[in-house]
Design a protein around this motif. Structure first.
Motif, mmCIF file in Angstrom:
data_model
loop_
_atom_site.group_PDB
_atom_site.id
_atom_site.type_symbol
_atom_site.label_atom_id
_atom_site.label_comp_id
_atom_site.label_asym_id
_atom_site.label_seq_id
_atom_site.Cartn_x
_atom_site.Cartn_y
_atom_site.Cartn_z
ATOM 1 N N VAL A 5 26.351 31.939 3.954
ATOM 2 C CA VAL A 5 27.565 31.180 3.682
ATOM 3 C C VAL A 5 27.977 31.315 2.215
ATOM 4 C CG1 VAL A 5 28.382 28.801 3.499
ATOM 5 C CG2 VAL A 5 27.358 29.603 5.616
ATOM 6 N N PHE A 8 29.814 34.628 2.228
ATOM 7 C CA PHE A 8 31.039 34.817 3.016
ATOM 8 C C PHE A 8 31.922 33.577 3.124
ATOM 9 C CE2 PHE A 8 27.805 37.760 4.762
ATOM 10 C CZ PHE A 8 28.412 38.956 4.396
ATOM 11 N N THR A 10 32.957 29.434 4.234
ATOM 12 C CA THR A 10 33.161 28.738 5.514
ATOM 13 C C THR A 10 34.654 28.465 5.651
ATOM 14 O OG1 THR A 10 32.711 26.626 4.403
ATOM 15 C CG2 THR A 10 30.910 27.589 5.713
ATOM 16 N N LEU A 12 33.034 30.046 9.090
ATOM 17 C CA LEU A 12 32.537 31.401 9.323
ATOM 18 C C LEU A 12 31.979 31.510 10.742
ATOM 19 C CD1 LEU A 12 31.757 34.153 7.853
ATOM 20 C CD2 LEU A 12 29.496 33.135 7.548
ATOM 21 N N PRO A 373 39.354 32.226 10.065
ATOM 22 C CA PRO A 373 38.020 32.387 9.460
ATOM 23 C C PRO A 373 37.556 33.841 9.375
ATOM 24 C CG PRO A 373 37.873 31.244 11.587
ATOM 25 C CD PRO A 373 39.315 31.485 11.334
ATOM 26 N N ALA A 374 36.498 34.045 8.620
ATOM 27 C CA ALA A 374 35.821 35.342 8.577
ATOM 28 C C ALA A 374 34.790 35.384 9.702
ATOM 29 C CB ALA A 374 35.139 35.524 7.231
ATOM 30 N N GLU A 375 34.326 36.601 10.025
ATOM 31 C CA GLU A 375 33.301 36.759 11.067
ATOM 32 C C GLU A 375 32.221 37.708 10.567
ATOM 33 O OE1 GLU A 375 36.438 38.163 13.892
ATOM 34 O OE2 GLU A 375 35.323 36.968 15.327
ATOM 35 N N LEU A 385 29.745 41.809 7.423
ATOM 36 C CA LEU A 385 31.080 41.227 7.580
ATOM 37 C C LEU A 385 31.872 42.106 8.543
ATOM 38 C CD1 LEU A 385 33.016 38.997 6.421
ATOM 39 C CD2 LEU A 385 33.818 40.727 4.815
ATOM 40 N N ARG A 389 37.927 37.111 5.689
ATOM 41 C CA ARG A 389 38.778 35.929 5.796
ATOM 42 C C ARG A 389 40.229 36.321 5.522
ATOM 43 N NH1 ARG A 389 36.962 31.319 6.099
ATOM 44 N NH2 ARG A 389 34.912 31.992 5.386
#
Ligand code: LLP
Length: 401
Positions: A5, A8, A10, A12, A373-375, A385, A389
């Motif tokens: 976290v 990357f 949140t 997430l 969000p990012a994944e 990744l 985001r």
């Protein structure tokens, strides 16, 4: 998890490649005795890395739009021959794209669609392999929004009319299969068996009418268990599902079974990580406000769906309290849990909203102008990744004043 976290941020979405892999293997093992193709329902999670993972393992795909079709083709052009195209409202450009790519099967949902498809195929000088998606009038116990196999639903063609429609279709197109999909998040194998038996009867009739029916598409819909206190054995579930279907398929002789699982493959492979922003009390109620919201995960708001929520770091104390876990969006429906007994949470804590790999990110929106969000994907020891985001600039880029 804290380190992931920190890298990357949140909210997430985090997915386990191994889990998806295992679920796919369960399907292959259970349906091993018969010719089958797992056509993953792209709508459940259409992120490219997830599609790529499945394509590399030989999966097929069930798509419902030109966009989903392009997604699959962008990761693997050769997967075209393993694609089925479902959906009640296919447009001419979508049909053209699918015809040019040489997909395996169109699941046709109306007579109007049949006519348009015949026209497009003639124009492109190609033959379209089709199945009619029949509506078997079978009741599947699930949420009313995701039950699809009854006469009053918009899906499919009434099974009693199917024979006549196939007769018409046979003049211009290549009827190669029959398809059915009765709904989603179905926990019992019985309705799948009931629908397949009706389809099997139709296949016998269609073959008598001279159609070379080689494919039977039973759709998706196999459910998972979202409540941690209810037992769920994924292997047992697929085996029961296979036991309901295999004898029916075997009774029909030469036939390849197409399966369109979505949720079962990816739901429990994913979690949505969110940070607690505030904890507040209104009257008797405690609200834990997190930084993800209904735009990131719509299922609780839309279906009152249950998702288990757990603190990521071991709780500091063993104290528990009843709270609502809510997002920052300006709607009362923006909640992830109501009156849930949870370890006492405080601002800064990290929580995981579990079993959100299916219909989480794929249903995410920009509501309240919140970037999506990012994944990340966990593959062995590696965390990668797979979608960064979204930025506010990207959100505004399509607009002009
Ligand atoms: N095939 C067809 C034609 C479908 O319409 C669907 C799902 C599937 C396969 C995959 O079903 P699954 O195996 O994932 O149950 N947003 C809802 C679920 C909507 C399902 C729509 N159709 C949810 O979050 O529960």
């Amino acid at each position: 998890m804290e380190s992931v976290v920190r890298r990357f941020g949140t909210p997430l979405y985090i997915y386990s490649a191994r889990h998806i892999d295992q679920r796919l293997k369960l399907f292959h093992r259970a349906f091993g005795p018969i010719a089958h193709l797992v056509c993953y329902a792209v709508k459940a999670n259409s992120t490219l890395a997830i599609l790529d993972l499945l394509a590399r393992r030989g999966a097929g795909f069930d798509v419902v739009s030109g966009g989903e079709l392009e997604r699959v083709l962008s990761v693997d052009r050769a997967a075209a021959t393993r694609i089925v195209f479902s959906g009640v409202g296919k447009t001419a450009p979508e049909m053209d794209l699918a015809l040019r790519s040489g997909i395996l099967l169109f699941n046709v949902e109306s007579e109007g669609e049949l006519e348009l498809l015949a026209e497009r195929a003639a124009k492109l000088r190609t033959r379209a392999r089709i199945a009619l998606r029949v509506n078997p009038d079978v009741f599947a116990e699930t949420h009313p929004y995701i039950s699809t196999g009854m006469r009053e639903h918009k899906f499919g063609i009434d099974i009693r009319r199917a024979r006549a429609v196939y007769r018409k279709a046979g003049k211009y197109l290549e009827p190669s299969g029959v398809s059915v999909h009765i709904g989603s998040q179905i926990r019992s194998a019985d309705p799948f068996g009931a629908a397949a038996r009706r389809v099997a009867r139709l296949i016998v009739e269609l073959r008598k009418d001279g159609h070379a029916i080689r494919l039977m598409d039973v759709g998706g819909g196999l459910g998972v268990e979202y409540h941690p206190d209810r037992a769920f054995d994924a292997e047992e579930k697929v085996c029961q599902y296979a036991a309901a279907l295999i004898p029916i398929v075997e009774s029909l002789g030469s036939l390849r079974l197409l399966l369109e699982p979505g949720r079962f493959l990816v739901a429990q492979a994913g979690a949505l990580l969110s940070r607690v922003l505030y904890v507040k009390k209104n009257g008797e109620k405690t609200f834990v406000i997190v930084d993800s919201a209904m735009n990131d995960l719509l299922r609780p708001a839309l279906y009152q769906a249950y998702h288990e929520i757990v603190p990521v770091a071991p709780a500091q104390s063993s104290r528990k309290a009843v709270a609502d876990v809510v997002g920052p969006v300006c709607e009362t429906g923006d909640f992830f849990a109501r009156d849930r007994t949870l370890p006492v949470l405080k601002p800064g804590d990290l929580v995981a909203i579990l079993d959100t790999g299916a219909y989480g990110m794929s249903l995410a929106s920009n509501y309240n102008s919140r970037p999506r969000p990012a994944e990340v994907l966990v593959e062995g020891k590696r965390v990668r990744l797979i979608r960064r985001r979204e930025t506010i600039d990207e959100m505004l880029a399509l607009e002009r004043v």
